[in-house]
Design a protein around this motif. Structure first.
Motif, PDB file in Angstrom:
ATOM      1  N   ILE A  35     -18.811  -5.625  14.410  1.00 23.63           N
ATOM      2  CA  ILE A  35     -17.826  -5.871  15.194  1.00 23.63           C
ATOM      3  C   ILE A  35     -17.970  -6.254  16.411  1.00 23.63           C
ATOM      4  O   ILE A  35     -17.213  -7.282  17.108  1.00 23.63           O
ATOM      5  N   ILE A  36     -19.149  -6.025  17.066  1.00 21.81           N
ATOM      6  CA  ILE A  36     -19.474  -6.470  18.548  1.00 21.81           C
ATOM      7  C   ILE A  36     -19.823  -8.012  18.383  1.00 21.81           C
ATOM      8  O   ILE A  36     -19.335  -8.676  19.278  1.00 21.81           O
ATOM      9  N   ARG A  37     -20.558  -8.428  17.274  1.00 27.39           N
ATOM     10  CA  ARG A  37     -21.006  -9.880  17.597  1.00 27.39           C
ATOM     11  C   ARG A  37     -19.636 -10.931  17.013  1.00 27.39           C
ATOM     12  O   ARG A  37     -19.509 -11.416  17.724  1.00 27.39           O
ATOM     13  N   ASN A  38     -18.592 -10.128  16.328  1.00 26.95           N
ATOM     14  CA  ASN A  38     -17.265 -10.929  15.814  1.00 26.95           C
ATOM     15  C   ASN A  38     -16.364 -11.022  17.021  1.00 26.95           C
ATOM     16  O   ASN A  38     -16.027 -11.839  17.512  1.00 26.95           O
ATOM     17  N   LYS A  39     -16.361  -9.801  17.796  1.00 31.21           N
ATOM     18  CA  LYS A  39     -15.427  -9.850  18.979  1.00 31.21           C
ATOM     19  C   LYS A  39     -15.993 -10.743  20.012  1.00 31.21           C
ATOM     20  O   LYS A  39     -15.299 -11.722  20.727  1.00 31.21           O
ATOM     21  N   ALA A  40     -17.283 -10.895  20.363  1.00 28.87           N
ATOM     22  CA  ALA A  40     -17.975 -11.854  21.149  1.00 28.87           C
ATOM     23  C   ALA A  40     -17.732 -13.239  20.802  1.00 28.87           C
ATOM     24  O   ALA A  40     -17.256 -14.211  21.648  1.00 28.87           O
ATOM     25  N   MET A 176     -28.257  -8.574  19.259  1.00 24.98           N
ATOM     26  CA  MET A 176     -28.638  -9.090  20.751  1.00 24.98           C
ATOM     27  C   MET A 176     -29.156 -10.296  20.813  1.00 24.98           C
ATOM     28  O   MET A 176     -29.035 -10.862  22.017  1.00 24.98           O
ATOM     29  N   VAL A 177     -29.540 -11.010  19.581  1.00 27.18           N
ATOM     30  CA  VAL A 177     -29.878 -12.400  19.733  1.00 27.18           C
ATOM     31  C   VAL A 177     -28.701 -13.456  19.511  1.00 27.18           C
ATOM     32  O   VAL A 177     -28.628 -14.590  19.961  1.00 27.18           O
ATOM     33  N   THR A 178     -27.505 -12.976  18.823  1.00 25.40           N
ATOM     34  CA  THR A 178     -26.490 -13.883  18.386  1.00 25.40           C
ATOM     35  C   THR A 178     -25.626 -14.026  19.668  1.00 25.40           C
ATOM     36  O   THR A 178     -25.139 -15.291  20.219  1.00 25.40           O
ATOM     37  N   ILE A 179     -25.106 -13.203  20.337  1.00 23.90           N
ATOM     38  CA  ILE A 179     -24.250 -13.075  21.724  1.00 23.90           C
ATOM     39  C   ILE A 179     -24.860 -14.066  22.443  1.00 23.90           C
ATOM     40  O   ILE A 179     -24.077 -15.362  23.258  1.00 23.90           O
ATOM     41  N   PRO A 180     -25.915 -13.942  23.140  1.00 24.52           N
ATOM     42  CA  PRO A 180     -26.413 -15.138  24.103  1.00 24.52           C
ATOM     43  C   PRO A 180     -26.531 -16.306  23.592  1.00 24.52           C
ATOM     44  O   PRO A 180     -26.043 -17.296  24.460  1.00 24.52           O
ATOM     45  N   LEU A 181     -26.883 -16.664  22.380  1.00 31.30           N
ATOM     46  CA  LEU A 181     -27.014 -17.996  21.865  1.00 31.30           C
ATOM     47  C   LEU A 181     -25.771 -18.524  21.940  1.00 31.30           C
ATOM     48  O   LEU A 181     -25.550 -19.822  22.221  1.00 31.30           O
ATOM     49  N   VAL A 182     -24.467 -18.003  21.441  1.00 29.41           N
ATOM     50  CA  VAL A 182     -23.247 -18.636  21.551  1.00 29.41           C
ATOM     51  C   VAL A 182     -22.712 -18.749  22.693  1.00 29.41           C
ATOM     52  O   VAL A 182     -21.868 -19.519  23.123  1.00 29.41           O
ATOM     53  N   TYR A 183     -23.015 -17.850  23.682  1.00 33.60           N
ATOM     54  CA  TYR A 183     -22.512 -17.892  24.873  1.00 33.60           C
ATOM     55  C   TYR A 183     -23.151 -18.831  25.724  1.00 33.60           C
ATOM     56  O   TYR A 183     -22.526 -19.669  26.454  1.00 33.60           O
ATOM     57  N   ILE A 184     -24.500 -19.264  25.545  1.00 34.83           N
ATOM     58  CA  ILE A 184     -25.228 -20.428  26.421  1.00 34.83           C
ATOM     59  C   ILE A 184     -24.883 -21.577  25.584  1.00 34.83           C
ATOM     60  O   ILE A 184     -24.663 -22.557  26.375  1.00 34.83           O
ATOM     61  N   GLY A 189     -24.542 -23.115  19.213  1.00 35.92           N
ATOM     62  CA  GLY A 189     -25.565 -22.151  19.101  1.00 35.92           C
ATOM     63  C   GLY A 189     -25.304 -21.404  17.742  1.00 35.92           C
ATOM     64  O   GLY A 189     -25.924 -20.416  17.564  1.00 35.92           O
ATOM     65  N   ILE A 190     -24.416 -21.601  16.877  1.00 38.06           N
ATOM     66  CA  ILE A 190     -24.058 -20.822  15.805  1.00 38.06           C
ATOM     67  C   ILE A 190     -25.131 -21.008  14.657  1.00 38.06           C
ATOM     68  O   ILE A 190     -25.404 -19.998  14.136  1.00 38.06           O
ATOM     69  N   ALA A 191     -25.675 -22.217  14.260  1.00 38.24           N
ATOM     70  CA  ALA A 191     -26.481 -22.321  13.788  1.00 38.24           C
ATOM     71  C   ALA A 191     -27.991 -21.749  13.997  1.00 38.24           C
ATOM     72  O   ALA A 191     -28.593 -21.030  13.111  1.00 38.24           O
ATOM     73  N   PRO A 192     -28.536 -21.894  15.197  1.00 29.21           N
ATOM     74  CA  PRO A 192     -29.468 -21.317  15.650  1.00 29.21           C
ATOM     75  C   PRO A 192     -29.426 -19.591  15.821  1.00 29.21           C
ATOM     76  O   PRO A 192     -30.130 -18.764  15.310  1.00 29.21           O
ATOM     77  N   SER A 193     -28.220 -19.221  15.910  1.00 31.94           N
ATOM     78  CA  SER A 193     -28.025 -17.765  15.770  1.00 31.94           C
ATOM     79  C   SER A 193     -28.081 -17.213  14.286  1.00 31.94           C
ATOM     80  O   SER A 193     -28.705 -16.008  14.195  1.00 31.94           O
ATOM     81  N   ALA A 196     -31.917 -17.203  13.705  1.00 33.82           N
ATOM     82  CA  ALA A 196     -32.506 -16.012  14.500  1.00 33.82           C
ATOM     83  C   ALA A 196     -32.250 -14.622  13.795  1.00 33.82           C
ATOM     84  O   ALA A 196     -33.065 -13.810  13.800  1.00 33.82           O
ATOM     85  N   VAL A 197     -30.992 -14.221  13.343  1.00 35.48           N
ATOM     86  CA  VAL A 197     -30.674 -13.267  12.670  1.00 35.48           C
ATOM     87  C   VAL A 197     -31.489 -13.034  11.384  1.00 35.48           C
ATOM     88  O   VAL A 197     -32.260 -11.928  11.088  1.00 35.48           O
ATOM     89  N   ALA A 198     -31.578 -14.285  10.528  1.00 38.78           N
ATOM     90  CA  ALA A 198     -32.569 -14.155   9.438  1.00 38.78           C
ATOM     91  C   ALA A 198     -34.201 -13.849   9.839  1.00 38.78           C
ATOM     92  O   ALA A 198     -34.707 -13.105   9.131  1.00 38.78           O
ATOM     93  N   ALA A 199     -34.611 -14.479  10.988  1.00 39.12           N
ATOM     94  CA  ALA A 199     -35.900 -14.384  11.464  1.00 39.12           C
ATOM     95  C   ALA A 199     -36.084 -12.669  11.676  1.00 39.12           C
ATOM     96  O   ALA A 199     -37.350 -11.964  11.531  1.00 39.12           O
ATOM     97  N   VAL A 200     -35.353 -11.996  12.574  1.00 41.40           N
ATOM     98  CA  VAL A 200     -35.349 -10.725  13.001  1.00 41.40           C
ATOM     99  C   VAL A 200     -35.300  -9.660  11.813  1.00 41.40           C
ATOM    100  O   VAL A 200     -36.129  -8.605  11.765  1.00 41.40           O
ATOM    101  N   THR A 201     -34.447 -10.060  10.673  1.00 35.43           N
ATOM    102  CA  THR A 201     -34.339  -9.144   9.635  1.00 35.43           C
ATOM    103  C   THR A 201     -35.835  -9.496   8.941  1.00 35.43           C
ATOM    104  O   THR A 201     -36.052  -8.356   8.413  1.00 35.43           O
ATOM    105  N   LEU A 202     -36.223 -10.603   8.737  1.00 39.43           N
ATOM    106  CA  LEU A 202     -37.871 -10.630   8.273  1.00 39.43           C
ATOM    107  C   LEU A 202     -38.678  -9.829   8.912  1.00 39.43           C
ATOM    108  O   LEU A 202     -39.327  -9.164   8.438  1.00 39.43           O
ATOM    109  N   LEU A 203     -38.779  -9.917  10.243  1.00 39.34           N
ATOM    110  CA  LEU A 203     -39.627  -8.954  11.082  1.00 39.34           C
ATOM    111  C   LEU A 203     -39.286  -7.627  10.894  1.00 39.34           C
ATOM    112  O   LEU A 203     -40.364  -6.780  10.789  1.00 39.34           O
ATOM    113  N   THR A 204     -38.211  -7.219  10.797  1.00 38.64           N
ATOM    114  CA  THR A 204     -37.853  -5.507  10.402  1.00 38.64           C
ATOM    115  C   THR A 204     -38.394  -5.384   9.199  1.00 38.64           C
ATOM    116  O   THR A 204     -38.952  -4.116   9.019  1.00 38.64           O
ATOM    117  N   SER A 205     -38.004  -6.039   8.050  1.00 33.54           N
ATOM    118  CA  SER A 205     -38.454  -5.485   6.729  1.00 33.54           C
ATOM    119  C   SER A 205     -39.940  -5.525   6.752  1.00 33.54           C
ATOM    120  O   SER A 205     -40.554  -4.727   5.882  1.00 33.54           O
TER     121      SER A 205
END
Length: 502
Positions: A35-40, A176-184, A189-193, A196-205
């Motif tokens: 929700i926070i991401r979508n709102k931003a 944390m990574v999506t909002i700064p990318l689309v803001y800047i 910044g949508i494709a990079p976001s 980045a989301v896929a990358a942080v998911t990989l690191l977490t798993s």
């Protein structure tokens, strides 16, 4: 308890509620970050940005499904079977192969999507303007499939609490990574976001899976092929199903895009995302816990039918009040989660909510087909559902405009619910229990009445009427859910409350 024994009725309801609470709890936290991401994104980029995010997401989903060959889904089952044998060596072999083939398929998917970036962009957008974004997006395919291999291993080992932690942490880091990318970078910044989301998911798993299996087993080439063959064979069935579902969603977005432009696609995406939020945790719980339990007793038709009725009853009681609330407060929900620019999506959201209620009713029956191993029936029902969804969307969008895309989803599940009930009757003699017929009639009628009220009454009257329906349905669901669980299994605060209320 052996594989053929079934739990008592109270224990079964308790198991359903526990698994739904655990998986659903993590899903709700994940939804909060979503929700926070979508709102931003909505505030920064508006409907165009939300539409582009949805279309890029659909491209990545389809590419991942094609490249993955269904291996992550089949890997869950293969790992679970290995765990059931208690053979540590077999578990290690299966997990090793699953992770290695996921990496290979991820690399292949990245190169293929990058090579096809121009035709994919042309097919989707009608020109080559977004070809660079599609090519860049291909990197997400590797990260996604590598992560899927690790989470499949965790799920196959029934480490549900670990999966819940991964989901929550991945959602947090993604925000944390999506909002700064689309803001800047804005739209760029949508494709990079997404990458980045896929990358942080990989690191977490990876962080959680790295300690589960120590060391790589020694496998000869013939042994590797022998272990790989059933993984891919079963995976192809899951791949076809996933591809048809994602493909129909992709085509519907293209229909919307061609009809009303990228802003219309943004309205559709926002309504779809919100319509899926509340139902999502219930449907996810079914796939994670209910399906394996149903598979274990699929040969016992009375027990199988009883379990399906129990799952459907709990799911309806949990979903009904939420559907009524969304129908009632749809304009406010669009403002809260997005921005005033998305008010026009409120009518789409209402139609999608009606479809989601029917989907929750149909899904438990659909698992009978999977549990019985009826691959041909499963395949053809998926084909038929895809044709019906796309056909209705094409027809209704051309006749009644953007809202037809959401009405098509509702129409799909009217048709699919009837079909899957007839198939379940033939496979196991399934019939709805008297309790489910009553609950279903209550919530379907209430949803229809509230929906009509939003169409024909002034806003304040419709909101007042819907609010009353939400309160009454919520109290009814709470009462029914408490009655399903044996008193001794209820949490102590609830037992005390019940004693005081008597």
């Amino acid at each position: 308890m052996n594989m053929r024994e079934t739990p008592s009725e109270g224990q079964s309801y308790t198991q359903i509620l526990k698994s739904t609470a655990l998986i659903g709890g993590s899903s709700l936290v994940t939804v909060g970050f979503s929700i926070i991401r979508n709102k931003a994104i909505a505030l920064i980029l508006g409907p165009d940005g939300v539409g582009l995010m949805g279309i890029y997401g659909s491209i990545a989903d389809i590419a991942q499904t094609l490249a993955g060959l269904g291996v992550p889904a089949s890997g869950v089952r293969q790992i679970a079977e290995a765990v059931g044998t208690g053979d540590a060596e077999k578990i290690a072999r299966t997990a090793f192969i699953l992770q290695r083939i996921s990496l290979v398929l991820g690399l292949a998917g990245t190169f293929i999507l990058a090579a096809l970036a121009f035709p994919v962009a042309r097919l989707t957008f009608g020109d080559h303007q977004h070809a660079a974004g599609v090519a860049f997006l291909s990197l997400a395919i590797f990260f996604r499939l590598a992560s899927a291999g690790q989470t499949a291993m965790i799920q196959g080992m029934r480490e549900i609490s670990t999966l819940a932690r991964i989901n929550v942490l991945s959602a947090f880091f993604a925000t944390m990574v999506t909002i700064p990318l689309v803001y800047i970078f804005g739209l760029e910044g949508i494709a990079p976001s997404l990458i980045a989301v896929a990358a942080v998911t990989l690191l977490t798993s990876w962080w959680y899976s790295r300690k589960m299996l120590q060391g790589a087993p020694k496998l000869s080439t013939p042994q590797f092929r022998q272990e790989l063959a059933p993984l891919v064979k079963l995976g192809l069935v899951f791949m076809v199903s996933g591809l048809l579902t994602l493909g129909s969603a992709y085509v519907v977005r293209i229909i919307v895009l061609q009809h009303g432009g990228i802003a219309a696609a943004g309205l559709y995406q926002s309504a779809w995302a919100l319509g899926s939020l509340y139902a999502g945790f219930i449907l996810q719980a079914m796939g994670t816990d209910f399906y394996p339990r149903l598979t274990a007793i699929a040969g016992d038709h009375p027990a199988c039918n009883r379990m399906v009725n129990e799952q459907a009853q709990v799911s309806l009681l949990l979903a009904g009040p939420g559907v009524l609330a969304t129908l009632t407060f749809a304009p406010f929900v669009m403002w809260l989660f997005y921005s005033p620019e998305f008010y026009a999506a409120a009518d789409l959201l209402r139609w999608i909510c009606l479809g989601m209620l029917l989907r929750i009713i149909a899904w438990p029956m659909g698992f009978i087909v999977l549990a019985k191993g009826e691959q041909a029936i499963f395949f053809w029902t998926e084909i038929a559902a895809t044709i019906v969804h796309i056909g209705l969307a094409w027809l209704l969008v051309s006749k009644i405009g953007l809202v037809g895309s959401a009405a098509a989803f509702f129409g799909l599940y009217v048709w699919h619910g009837i079909l899957i009930y007839l198939i379940s009757r033939r496979l196991t003699g399934f019939r709805w229990s008297a309790a489910n017929r009553k609950i279903g009639l209550i919530f379907l009628t209430a949803s229809g009445v509230v929906f009509c009220a939003t169409l024909f009454l002034p806003l304040w009257q419709a909101t007042a009427f819907g609010s009353l329906a939400v309160i009454l349905s919520g109290l009814y669901s709470l009462k029914m859910l408490i009655e399903l669980v044996p008193p001794e299994l209820l949490p102590r605060p609830i037992r005390k409350w019940l004693v005081r209320s008597v």
